[in-house]
Design a protein around this motif. Structure first.
Motif, PDB file in Angstrom:
ATOM      1  N   PRO A  63       9.986  -0.714  -2.543  1.00  0.00           N
ATOM      2  CA  PRO A  63       8.473  -0.421  -3.119  1.00  0.00           C
ATOM      3  C   PRO A  63       7.853  -1.699  -3.423  1.00  0.00           C
ATOM      4  CG  PRO A  63      10.144   0.964  -4.036  1.00  0.00           C
ATOM      5  CD  PRO A  63      10.812  -0.020  -3.068  1.00  0.00           C
ATOM      6  N   GLU A  64       8.564  -2.654  -3.748  1.00  0.00           N
ATOM      7  CA  GLU A  64       7.935  -4.123  -4.245  1.00  0.00           C
ATOM      8  C   GLU A  64       7.165  -4.810  -3.204  1.00  0.00           C
ATOM      9  OE1 GLU A  64      11.245  -3.655  -4.931  1.00  0.00           O
ATOM     10  OE2 GLU A  64      10.777  -2.506  -7.020  1.00  0.00           O
ATOM     11  N   ARG A  65       7.794  -4.658  -1.993  1.00  0.00           N
ATOM     12  CA  ARG A  65       7.203  -5.349  -0.823  1.00  0.00           C
ATOM     13  C   ARG A  65       6.729  -4.291   0.351  1.00  0.00           C
ATOM     14  NH1 ARG A  65       7.754 -10.725  -0.997  1.00  0.00           N
ATOM     15  NH2 ARG A  65       7.827 -10.829   1.201  1.00  0.00           N
ATOM     16  N   ASN A  66       5.897  -3.554  -0.029  1.00  0.00           N
ATOM     17  CA  ASN A  66       5.582  -2.775   1.104  1.00  0.00           C
ATOM     18  C   ASN A  66       4.293  -2.989   1.716  1.00  0.00           C
ATOM     19  OD1 ASN A  66       5.131  -0.265   2.473  1.00  0.00           O
ATOM     20  ND2 ASN A  66       5.628   1.209   0.869  1.00  0.00           N
ATOM     21  N   PHE A  67       4.564  -3.772   2.630  1.00  0.00           N
ATOM     22  CA  PHE A  67       3.214  -4.394   3.564  1.00  0.00           C
ATOM     23  C   PHE A  67       2.932  -3.241   4.404  1.00  0.00           C
ATOM     24  CE2 PHE A  67       5.388  -8.234   2.316  1.00  0.00           C
ATOM     25  CZ  PHE A  67       4.312  -8.967   1.815  1.00  0.00           C
ATOM     26  N   MET A  68       3.529  -2.254   4.782  1.00  0.00           N
ATOM     27  CA  MET A  68       3.121  -1.088   5.569  1.00  0.00           C
ATOM     28  C   MET A  68       2.014  -0.371   5.243  1.00  0.00           C
ATOM     29  SD  MET A  68       4.757  -0.016   8.667  1.00  0.00           S
ATOM     30  CE  MET A  68       6.139   0.730   8.654  1.00  0.00           C
ATOM     31  N   SER A  69       1.975   0.218   3.959  1.00  0.00           N
ATOM     32  CA  SER A  69       1.061   0.979   3.300  1.00  0.00           C
ATOM     33  C   SER A  69      -0.276   0.109   3.025  1.00  0.00           C
ATOM     34  CB  SER A  69       1.681   1.387   1.993  1.00  0.00           C
ATOM     35  OG  SER A  69       1.852   0.407   1.136  1.00  0.00           O
ATOM     36  N   VAL A  70      -0.186  -1.262   2.573  1.00  0.00           N
ATOM     37  CA  VAL A  70      -1.289  -2.023   2.509  1.00  0.00           C
ATOM     38  C   VAL A  70      -2.070  -2.266   3.879  1.00  0.00           C
ATOM     39  CG1 VAL A  70      -2.100  -4.348   1.994  1.00  0.00           C
ATOM     40  CG2 VAL A  70      -0.185  -3.328   0.633  1.00  0.00           C
ATOM     41  N   MET A  71      -1.346  -2.511   5.115  1.00  0.00           N
ATOM     42  CA  MET A  71      -1.777  -2.391   6.148  1.00  0.00           C
ATOM     43  C   MET A  71      -2.457  -1.087   6.667  1.00  0.00           C
ATOM     44  SD  MET A  71      -1.417  -5.666   6.692  1.00  0.00           S
ATOM     45  CE  MET A  71      -2.452  -5.894   8.325  1.00  0.00           C
ATOM     46  N   TRP A  72      -1.881  -0.080   6.222  1.00  0.00           N
ATOM     47  CA  TRP A  72      -2.281   1.234   6.745  1.00  0.00           C
ATOM     48  C   TRP A  72      -3.363   1.952   5.947  1.00  0.00           C
ATOM     49  CZ3 TRP A  72      -1.896   2.581  11.631  1.00  0.00           C
ATOM     50  CH2 TRP A  72      -0.920   2.274  12.389  1.00  0.00           C
ATOM     51  N   GLU A  73      -3.335   1.552   4.670  1.00  0.00           N
ATOM     52  CA  GLU A  73      -4.340   2.201   3.569  1.00  0.00           C
ATOM     53  C   GLU A  73      -5.671   2.197   4.044  1.00  0.00           C
ATOM     54  OE1 GLU A  73      -3.042   3.907   1.266  1.00  0.00           O
ATOM     55  OE2 GLU A  73      -5.295   4.331   0.178  1.00  0.00           O
ATOM     56  N   PRO A  74      -6.538   2.926   4.128  1.00  0.00           N
ATOM     57  CA  PRO A  74      -8.117   3.028   4.441  1.00  0.00           C
ATOM     58  C   PRO A  74      -8.733   2.234   3.516  1.00  0.00           C
ATOM     59  CG  PRO A  74      -7.520   5.117   3.666  1.00  0.00           C
ATOM     60  CD  PRO A  74      -6.165   4.449   3.667  1.00  0.00           C
ATOM     61  N   HIS A  75      -9.765   1.422   3.933  1.00  0.00           N
ATOM     62  CA  HIS A  75     -10.545   0.775   3.154  1.00  0.00           C
ATOM     63  C   HIS A  75     -11.396   1.644   1.967  1.00  0.00           C
ATOM     64  CE1 HIS A  75     -14.241  -1.836   2.078  1.00  0.00           C
ATOM     65  NE2 HIS A  75     -14.909  -0.806   2.249  1.00  0.00           N
ATOM     66  N   GLN A  76     -11.437   1.125   0.798  1.00  0.00           N
ATOM     67  CA  GLN A  76     -12.169   1.930  -0.066  1.00  0.00           C
ATOM     68  C   GLN A  76     -13.594   1.531  -0.486  1.00  0.00           C
ATOM     69  OE1 GLN A  76     -10.647   3.405  -3.685  1.00  0.00           O
ATOM     70  NE2 GLN A  76      -8.548   2.821  -3.216  1.00  0.00           N
ATOM     71  N   GLU A  92       0.458  -0.343  -4.094  1.00  0.00           N
ATOM     72  CA  GLU A  92       0.823  -1.472  -5.102  1.00  0.00           C
ATOM     73  C   GLU A  92       0.830  -2.655  -4.300  1.00  0.00           C
ATOM     74  OE1 GLU A  92       4.370   0.019  -6.402  1.00  0.00           O
ATOM     75  OE2 GLU A  92       3.282   1.550  -7.637  1.00  0.00           O
ATOM     76  N   CYS A  93       0.478  -3.756  -4.915  1.00  0.00           N
ATOM     77  CA  CYS A  93       0.325  -5.293  -4.395  1.00  0.00           C
ATOM     78  C   CYS A  93       1.822  -5.296  -3.835  1.00  0.00           C
ATOM     79  CB  CYS A  93       0.094  -6.270  -5.413  1.00  0.00           C
ATOM     80  SG  CYS A  93       0.283  -7.812  -4.961  1.00  0.00           S
ATOM     81  N   PRO A  94       2.105  -5.950  -2.534  1.00  0.00           N
ATOM     82  CA  PRO A  94       3.298  -5.865  -2.050  1.00  0.00           C
ATOM     83  C   PRO A  94       4.209  -7.295  -2.803  1.00  0.00           C
ATOM     84  CG  PRO A  94       1.965  -6.740  -0.438  1.00  0.00           C
ATOM     85  CD  PRO A  94       1.179  -6.046  -1.717  1.00  0.00           C
ATOM     86  N   PHE A  95       3.540  -8.071  -3.529  1.00  0.00           N
ATOM     87  CA  PHE A  95       4.113  -9.458  -4.259  1.00  0.00           C
ATOM     88  C   PHE A  95       4.350  -9.079  -5.440  1.00  0.00           C
ATOM     89  CE2 PHE A  95       1.179 -10.878  -0.710  1.00  0.00           C
ATOM     90  CZ  PHE A  95       2.208 -11.478  -0.035  1.00  0.00           C
ATOM     91  N   CYS A  96       3.259  -8.341  -6.326  1.00  0.00           N
ATOM     92  CA  CYS A  96       3.705  -8.017  -7.847  1.00  0.00           C
ATOM     93  C   CYS A  96       3.800  -6.730  -8.335  1.00  0.00           C
ATOM     94  CB  CYS A  96       2.753  -9.094  -8.484  1.00  0.00           C
ATOM     95  SG  CYS A  96       1.171  -8.195  -8.543  1.00  0.00           S
TER      96      CYS A  96
END
Ligand SMILES: [Zn+2]
Length: 586
Positions: A63-76, A92-96
């Motif tokens: 959960p802390e480092r979920n880059f996948m969802s950040v790359m796939w999440e649609p633009h808001q 969620e931010c993949p870093f913090c």
């Protein structure tokens, strides 16, 4: 040293922002993750990361480092205006791990709409004083700004709080001005309001509220027992609260702990001290209320409404605190009741007892509280005064049966008002009738006058020949009708015609004498204009305009004008005398 130099030096002596504080300011802003999909770059505004997401990162799915969802999440998208719901974090931010809003770079344009503003007051215990620094802060993401960078901030006010002294210096609200002078509150509040205030003025981008950072720092200061955290900070009154703490720390502690926050709010917001019942200079808070041990115990057993003490004080000890508590719980309106008692020259406690006697009596309108009994009694007085009751008599002012007296007086009053109203309406009706009669008289007078004028005009202009007739309008209404039917502007001449200031004539066909056809304006013997339907401005088979009637009926009109010129001569029957036509049979 000038005032300004002193103020600048004071501002410089304040502790500068340290990392944790700057991060806390950053956290006041919306959290974005900017993403440029084709380069696989992301920027985080929460923890200032800028990185290219590699394959290894994509494989990590904790959960802390979920880059996948950040790359796939649609633009808001941003809301279109201020009143729309703001965008909500969806990843969620993949870093913090902070909830963040994803922005795909190619959809963000110049990112001017993402600029945002905050106001922050940052507290710090520093060199033996509690400091507050006020900042106007903003974040921008347009070209030239680091997408993952810190907010920009500007120091606009510096405050130092110590027991017995509160100091402030602020920038003027306009321009990039200097700190002008040091404002001091160096003694307790005697009258008016506190001299220390937030530096922020209402501004469309910022509003007037502010966020507070470093509330924990108060725990290091002498004000640690004042319960600042419990004080309502949403009103953005922290700076005034701390100023009050400089002078009344123990009293505020006592009031806050006694659950009497309202009293503290009155002091902080409005400078209201309830001085009649609280001695703010009494160092022993228990004695500040001036109550004996027994009464103090009674008061602490209530909801601790300061009005109980004020009522007790106003009645100068004639009434026990217990009775005051009882009255307050039965909904006494202190201010209203004392005003009424003064107006009618009654001892307040007598009035209160009288009103209290009617609380809960379903018979008398089911009064719920002493306050509603007061309204009921005042309602009676209004009617009684209007009806000329002998209110100087005790049994009339405070009737034994208020319910009956109220109903009788208000009934009489209502009837009186109804009678007055009926009289008034009669008077209005009479005035309306008179006005109508006057109007009719004037209309008739005008009609009579016009009838004379019309006869005169008819004698001069009235004409008939070859199936056409020229006649004078019968009245104003007929001219208005002519204008409506022919859709031209003769209506505007109607008043001037009936007043004899200009002359309007109708040209009609003898067979249809009442059908509007052509309208003429005359100036003496001179024809000013002659027009028909829409001033001839209509399409016809021959082209854009109907032909000019002056040309089409030239022979008729010229004959008429010629006859007019020669003095409108008529035969014995009143028909126009015309010269014999050339070539025509007699
Ligand atoms: Zn982050």
């Amino acid at each position: 040293m000038t005032e300004q130099e002193k103020a600048e030096r004071f501002a410089k002596s304040a502790p500068p922002l340290r990392d944790g504080e700057l991060e806390a300011i950053n956290a006041l802003f919306p959290t974005y993750i900017f993403r440029r999909s084709y380069t696989e770059e992301i920027w985080t505004t929460c923890c200032h990361e800028h990185t290219t997401v590699g394959i290894e990162d994509m494989r990590v799915t904790t959960p802390e480092r979920n880059f996948m969802s950040v790359m796939w999440e649609p633009h808001q998208r941003e809301p279109r205006n201020r009143w729309c719901e703001p965008a909500k974090p969806s990843v969620e931010c993949p870093f913090c791990g902070k909830p963040a809003i994803v922005k795909e770079m190619r959809y963000t344009g110049k990112r001017e709409n993402l600029s945002s503003y905050r106001r922050a007051v940052v507290l710090r215990w520093y060199r033996g004083a509690l400091w507050a620094r006020a900042y106007d802060c903003s974040k921008h993401y347009t070209a030239g700004y680091d997408l993952a960078g810190d907010p920009t901030y500007k120091l606009v006010g510096v405050y130092r709080f110590r027991p017995g002294l509160a100091e402030e210096t602020t920038r003027s609200w306009y321009g990039n001005s200097h700190f002008g002078h040091i404002e001091k509150q160096d003694g307790p509040l005697t009258k008016g309001r506190w001299r220390i205030h937030a530096p922020f003025y209402a501004n469309a981008d910022y509003g007037i509220g502010y966020d507070v950072i470093g509330l924990d720092e108060i725990q290091e200061s002498p004000f640690r027992y004042c319960c600042a955290a419990d004080f309502n900070l949403s009103g953005s009154r922290l700076l005034e609260f701390l100023t009050a703490c400089c002078f009344y720390p123990r009293q505020i502690e006592m009031l806050m702990k006694a659950g009497m926050k309202n009293v503290v709010t009155d002091l902080v917001d409005r400078g209201v001290k309830h001085a009649a019942v609280i001695d703010w200079n009494e160092p022993n808070p228990a004695k500040a209320f001036g109550l004996n041990r027994q009464d103090m115990k009674i008061f602490l057993g209530t909801n601790r409404d300061i009005q109980i003490l004020e009522l007790h004080k106003k009645l100068k000890g004639r009434i026990s605190l217990t009775a005051c508590v009882e009255w307050m719980t039965r909904g006494l309106n202190v201010r209203g009741t004392f005003q009424a008692a003064k107006k009618w020259n009654l001892a307040p406690e007598r009035l209160i007892r009288y009103l209290d006697g009617y609380v809960g009596c379903a018979q008398y309108g089911g009064m719920q509280s002493i306050g509603s009994a007061l309204r009921f009694w005042e309602d009676y007085l209004t009617a009684a005064e209007a009806m000329g009751y002998q209110l100087h008599r005790d049994n009339v002012l405070l009737p034994r049966n208020l319910g009956e007296a109220h109903d009788k007086a208000t009934k009489e009053h209502r009837e009186k008002l109804a009678r007055e109203r009926a009289r008034q309406e009669q008077e209005w009706a009479r005035q309306r009738e008179a006005a109508e009669a006057e109007r009719v008289r004037l209309v008739q007078k005008a009609e009579k006058e016009y009838e004379k004028l019309r006869a005169k005009l008819e004698k001069k202009y009235g004409f008939s020949m070859d199936g056409y007739v020229i006649r004078v309008p019968m009245g104003k209404d007929e001219i208005l009708e002519e204008g409506r039917k022919l859709q031209h502007c003769v209506s505007g001449y109607a008043d001037r015609h009936v007043q004899g200031k200009t002359t309007i004539l109708f040209m009609r066909k003898v067979k249809k004498p009442n059908e509007p056809w052509l309208t003429i304006e005359m100036n003496g013997n001179k024809l000013v204009q002659i027009h028909g339907f829409k001033n001839e401005g209509v399409h016809t088979a021959k082209g854009r305009f109907a032909p000019d009637p002056r040309e089409v009926y030239r022979e008729f009109i010229d004959t008429w004008l010629d006859w007019l010129q020669k003095g409108s001569r008529r035969d014995k029957k009143g028909n126009p005398k015309l010269p014999r036509k050339k070539g025509a049979a007699a």
